[in-house]
Design a protein around this motif. Sequence first.
Motif, PDB file in Angstrom:
ATOM      1  N   SER A   1     -24.517  -0.174  -3.202  1.00  0.00           N
ATOM      2  CA  SER A   1     -23.903  -1.401  -3.716  1.00  0.00           C
ATOM      3  C   SER A   1     -22.391  -1.198  -3.786  1.00  0.00           C
ATOM      4  CB  SER A   1     -24.462  -1.746  -5.091  1.00  0.00           C
ATOM      5  OG  SER A   1     -24.078  -0.736  -5.996  1.00  0.00           O
ATOM      6  N   VAL A   2     -21.653  -2.300  -3.729  1.00  0.00           N
ATOM      7  CA  VAL A   2     -20.188  -2.211  -3.754  1.00  0.00           C
ATOM      8  C   VAL A   2     -19.683  -2.981  -4.971  1.00  0.00           C
ATOM      9  CG1 VAL A   2     -18.048  -2.834  -2.547  1.00  0.00           C
ATOM     10  CG2 VAL A   2     -20.051  -2.099  -1.240  1.00  0.00           C
ATOM     11  N   SER A   3     -18.918  -2.292  -5.821  1.00  0.00           N
ATOM     12  CA  SER A   3     -18.371  -3.033  -6.965  1.00  0.00           C
ATOM     13  C   SER A   3     -16.942  -3.484  -6.705  1.00  0.00           C
ATOM     14  CB  SER A   3     -18.472  -2.212  -8.247  1.00  0.00           C
ATOM     15  OG  SER A   3     -17.885  -0.952  -8.068  1.00  0.00           O
ATOM     16  N   GLY A   4     -16.317  -2.954  -5.653  1.00  0.00           N
ATOM     17  CA  GLY A   4     -14.968  -3.410  -5.308  1.00  0.00           C
ATOM     18  C   GLY A   4     -14.259  -2.387  -4.454  1.00  0.00           C
ATOM     19  N   PRO A   5     -13.001  -2.698  -4.084  1.00  0.00           N
ATOM     20  CA  PRO A   5     -12.225  -1.724  -3.300  1.00  0.00           C
ATOM     21  C   PRO A   5     -11.478  -0.781  -4.236  1.00  0.00           C
ATOM     22  CG  PRO A   5     -10.987  -3.751  -3.500  1.00  0.00           C
ATOM     23  CD  PRO A   5     -12.256  -3.959  -4.283  1.00  0.00           C
ATOM     24  N   ARG A   6     -11.010   0.347  -3.737  1.00  0.00           N
ATOM     25  CA  ARG A   6     -10.069   1.174  -4.486  1.00  0.00           C
ATOM     26  C   ARG A   6      -8.758   0.379  -4.579  1.00  0.00           C
ATOM     27  NH1 ARG A   6     -11.266   5.280  -7.725  1.00  0.00           N
ATOM     28  NH2 ARG A   6      -9.613   6.691  -7.010  1.00  0.00           N
ATOM     29  N   PRO A   7      -7.847   0.749  -5.475  1.00  0.00           N
ATOM     30  CA  PRO A   7      -6.619  -0.043  -5.651  1.00  0.00           C
ATOM     31  C   PRO A   7      -5.763  -0.113  -4.389  1.00  0.00           C
ATOM     32  CG  PRO A   7      -6.811   1.686  -7.323  1.00  0.00           C
ATOM     33  CD  PRO A   7      -7.915   1.902  -6.362  1.00  0.00           C
TER      34      PRO A   7
ATOM     35  N   SER B   1       0.830  -1.206   0.000  1.00  0.00           N
ATOM     36  CA  SER B   1       0.000   0.000   0.000  1.00  0.00           C
ATOM     37  C   SER B   1       0.863   1.252   0.000  1.00  0.00           C
ATOM     38  CB  SER B   1      -0.862   0.051   1.264  1.00  0.00           C
ATOM     39  OG  SER B   1      -1.347  -1.215   1.582  1.00  0.00           O
ATOM     40  N   TYR B   2       0.313   2.308  -0.502  1.00  0.00           N
ATOM     41  CA  TYR B   2       1.018   3.600  -0.536  1.00  0.00           C
ATOM     42  C   TYR B   2       2.489   3.405  -0.952  1.00  0.00           C
ATOM     43  CZ  TYR B   2      -2.648   6.609   1.319  1.00  0.00           C
ATOM     44  OH  TYR B   2      -3.799   7.345   1.470  1.00  0.00           O
ATOM     45  N   PRO B   3       2.745   2.911  -2.177  1.00  0.00           N
ATOM     46  CA  PRO B   3       4.124   2.635  -2.587  1.00  0.00           C
ATOM     47  C   PRO B   3       5.035   3.860  -2.496  1.00  0.00           C
ATOM     48  CG  PRO B   3       2.614   2.496  -4.450  1.00  0.00           C
ATOM     49  CD  PRO B   3       1.771   2.595  -3.238  1.00  0.00           C
ATOM     50  N   GLY B   4       4.436   5.045  -2.511  1.00  0.00           N
ATOM     51  CA  GLY B   4       5.230   6.267  -2.372  1.00  0.00           C
ATOM     52  C   GLY B   4       5.992   6.317  -1.055  1.00  0.00           C
ATOM     53  N   THR B   5       5.553   5.546  -0.062  1.00  0.00           N
ATOM     54  CA  THR B   5       6.241   5.522   1.229  1.00  0.00           C
ATOM     55  C   THR B   5       7.320   4.429   1.247  1.00  0.00           C
ATOM     56  OG1 THR B   5       4.680   3.965   2.220  1.00  0.00           O
ATOM     57  CG2 THR B   5       4.156   6.305   2.457  1.00  0.00           C
ATOM     58  N   GLY B   6       7.535   3.767   0.098  1.00  0.00           N
ATOM     59  CA  GLY B   6       8.623   2.781   0.027  1.00  0.00           C
ATOM     60  C   GLY B   6       8.149   1.343  -0.001  1.00  0.00           C
ATOM     61  N   SER B   7       6.939   1.096   0.476  1.00  0.00           N
ATOM     62  CA  SER B   7       6.454  -0.293   0.538  1.00  0.00           C
ATOM     63  C   SER B   7       5.821  -0.657  -0.802  1.00  0.00           C
ATOM     64  CB  SER B   7       5.437  -0.446   1.672  1.00  0.00           C
ATOM     65  OG  SER B   7       4.434   0.547   1.568  1.00  0.00           O
ATOM     66  N   THR B   8       6.636  -1.252  -1.657  1.00  0.00           N
ATOM     67  CA  THR B   8       6.191  -1.529  -3.031  1.00  0.00           C
ATOM     68  C   THR B   8       5.751  -2.970  -3.229  1.00  0.00           C
ATOM     69  OG1 THR B   8       8.477  -2.027  -3.523  1.00  0.00           O
ATOM     70  CG2 THR B   8       7.743   0.214  -4.008  1.00  0.00           C
ATOM     71  N   GLY B   9       5.832  -3.775  -2.159  1.00  0.00           N
ATOM     72  CA  GLY B   9       5.492  -5.190  -2.289  1.00  0.00           C
ATOM     73  C   GLY B   9       6.722  -6.060  -2.532  1.00  0.00           C
ATOM     74  N   ASP B  10       7.895  -5.437  -2.582  1.00  0.00           N
ATOM     75  CA  ASP B  10       9.157  -6.170  -2.783  1.00  0.00           C
ATOM     76  C   ASP B  10       9.323  -7.328  -1.801  1.00  0.00           C
ATOM     77  OD1 ASP B  10      10.030  -4.559  -4.754  1.00  0.00           O
ATOM     78  OD2 ASP B  10      11.849  -3.863  -3.734  1.00  0.00           O
ATOM     79  N   GLY B  11       8.935  -7.074  -0.567  1.00  0.00           N
ATOM     80  CA  GLY B  11       9.170  -8.038   0.514  1.00  0.00           C
ATOM     81  C   GLY B  11       8.525  -9.376   0.239  1.00  0.00           C
ATOM     82  N   TYR B  12       7.335  -9.353  -0.414  1.00  0.00           N
ATOM     83  CA  TYR B  12       6.653 -10.618  -0.698  1.00  0.00           C
ATOM     84  C   TYR B  12       7.515 -11.492  -1.617  1.00  0.00           C
ATOM     85  CZ  TYR B  12       2.624  -7.915   0.995  1.00  0.00           C
ATOM     86  OH  TYR B  12       1.783  -7.133   1.741  1.00  0.00           O
ATOM     87  N   ALA B  13       8.085 -10.851  -2.663  1.00  0.00           N
ATOM     88  CA  ALA B  13       8.908 -11.612  -3.621  1.00  0.00           C
ATOM     89  C   ALA B  13      10.171 -12.139  -2.923  1.00  0.00           C
ATOM     90  CB  ALA B  13       9.287 -10.719  -4.793  1.00  0.00           C
ATOM     91  N   LEU B  14      10.745 -11.325  -2.034  1.00  0.00           N
ATOM     92  CA  LEU B  14      11.962 -11.755  -1.332  1.00  0.00           C
ATOM     93  C   LEU B  14      11.651 -12.969  -0.454  1.00  0.00           C
ATOM     94  CD1 LEU B  14      13.365  -8.224  -0.365  1.00  0.00           C
ATOM     95  CD2 LEU B  14      14.398  -9.817  -1.995  1.00  0.00           C
TER      96      LEU B  14
END
Length: 327
Positions: free
Chosen positions: A257-263, A82-95
């Motif tokens: 009604s809910v069509s989904g979450p924001r990204p 979430s909020y990749p601008g703060t550095g958390s880009t999801g890299d950790g999952y791949a590592l």
Amino acid sequence: MAFFERIGVPLKTERGNRVFPLSDSAHDIANALERFGREKGVRMLHKRVTALRASDGALTGVVAEDTEISCRSAVLCAGGASYPGTGSTGDGYALAKSLGHTIVSPQPSLVPLVSDDDYCVEMQGFSLRNVTLRVFDESGKLFFEELGEMLFTHFGVTGPLVLSASSHMRDYDKHKYHLSIDLKPGLSEQQLDDRILRDFKKYTNRDFANALQDLAGHTMIPVLVRLSGIPEETKVNSITKEQRRALVRLFKDFPVSVSGPRPVDEAIITSGGVSVKEINPKTMVSKLVKGLYFAGEIIDVDAYTGGFNLQIAWSTAYAAAQSLELE
Ligand SMILES: Cc1cc2nc3c(=O)[nH]c(=O)nc-3n(C[C@H](O)[C@H](O)[C@H](O)COP(=O)(O)OP(=O)(O)OC[C@H]3O[C@@H](n4cnc5c(N)ncnc54)[C@H](O)[C@@H]3O)c2cc1C
């Protein structure tokens, strides 16, 4: 709290036991942590970790861009996606995955919700206070129920209640969620009907659309009128009991009604992550790779807003640090 006060960040406690720096500045927290680290001899590289090395089930090194660091232990605390601008880009999952860890599908959580109902756009910027929000799935199962505040936006709904509700909603492809807003949670249907009757007596010669001003916000009235099915120019004194009942139901069960979450990059946190089954909960060490530790949002744990996610990060980091010290 004592720790932060000690390292020079005075705190304040607000409504609901939510704790903030007195300055309201997140930078003060980050700066104090960095200062504290440096004082303790921490060397900061500010480089992106691109790979973890392991051999015979034990960690042997970390690659950070052009730098290769040999080590027996490392704490992987790269946050969520979430909020990749703060550095958390999801890299950790791949590592983590590269060393055999299972990643429970990362999903946006504490996230605004998108709705196709055109009246959300119509009411954008309009906030509701002291309403009860309920979330149901397609089978009518109740997922969430809470009193609080929310807001209509150009894409749907957001605000504290909606963010909290979103952390109970998963698999938007499988489920068709819908929201029900009780606009008058303090009144039973009967009490609300009495109240509406009183207003209708007060405004007896007006058109229906002009008789709701004591009950609903200006922005919401045209929407309520439309959804009630009562023609707006109907004179209040000619509204039938049945029509009034329908209006009561609308106030008690306003549908969105809910069509989904924001990204995910707009989500306060990412749920999912490194499976907790593969982490020793006392030490935060990997059960698969000796010397690999985890802390924070990268782990498959998440919580409501109000400091609980930061607490997860700090508590897991503390546990990891304690056991690292013993190594
Ligand atoms: C707008 C917003 C408001 C929030 N408000 C609250 C709140 O009021 N209370 C609360 O409890 N929680 C709040 N949260 C959530 C909370 O900030 C996070 O849950 C918490 O910061 C997670 O801590 P973490 O250390 O695990 O990850 P992060 O704080 O995301 O830190 C991860 C770090 O890892 C670094 N990193 C990532 N990949 C790499 C890589 N490959 N190599 C090197 N470094 C890397 C990143 O640069 C980052 O510095 C908020 C989040 C957002 C976005």
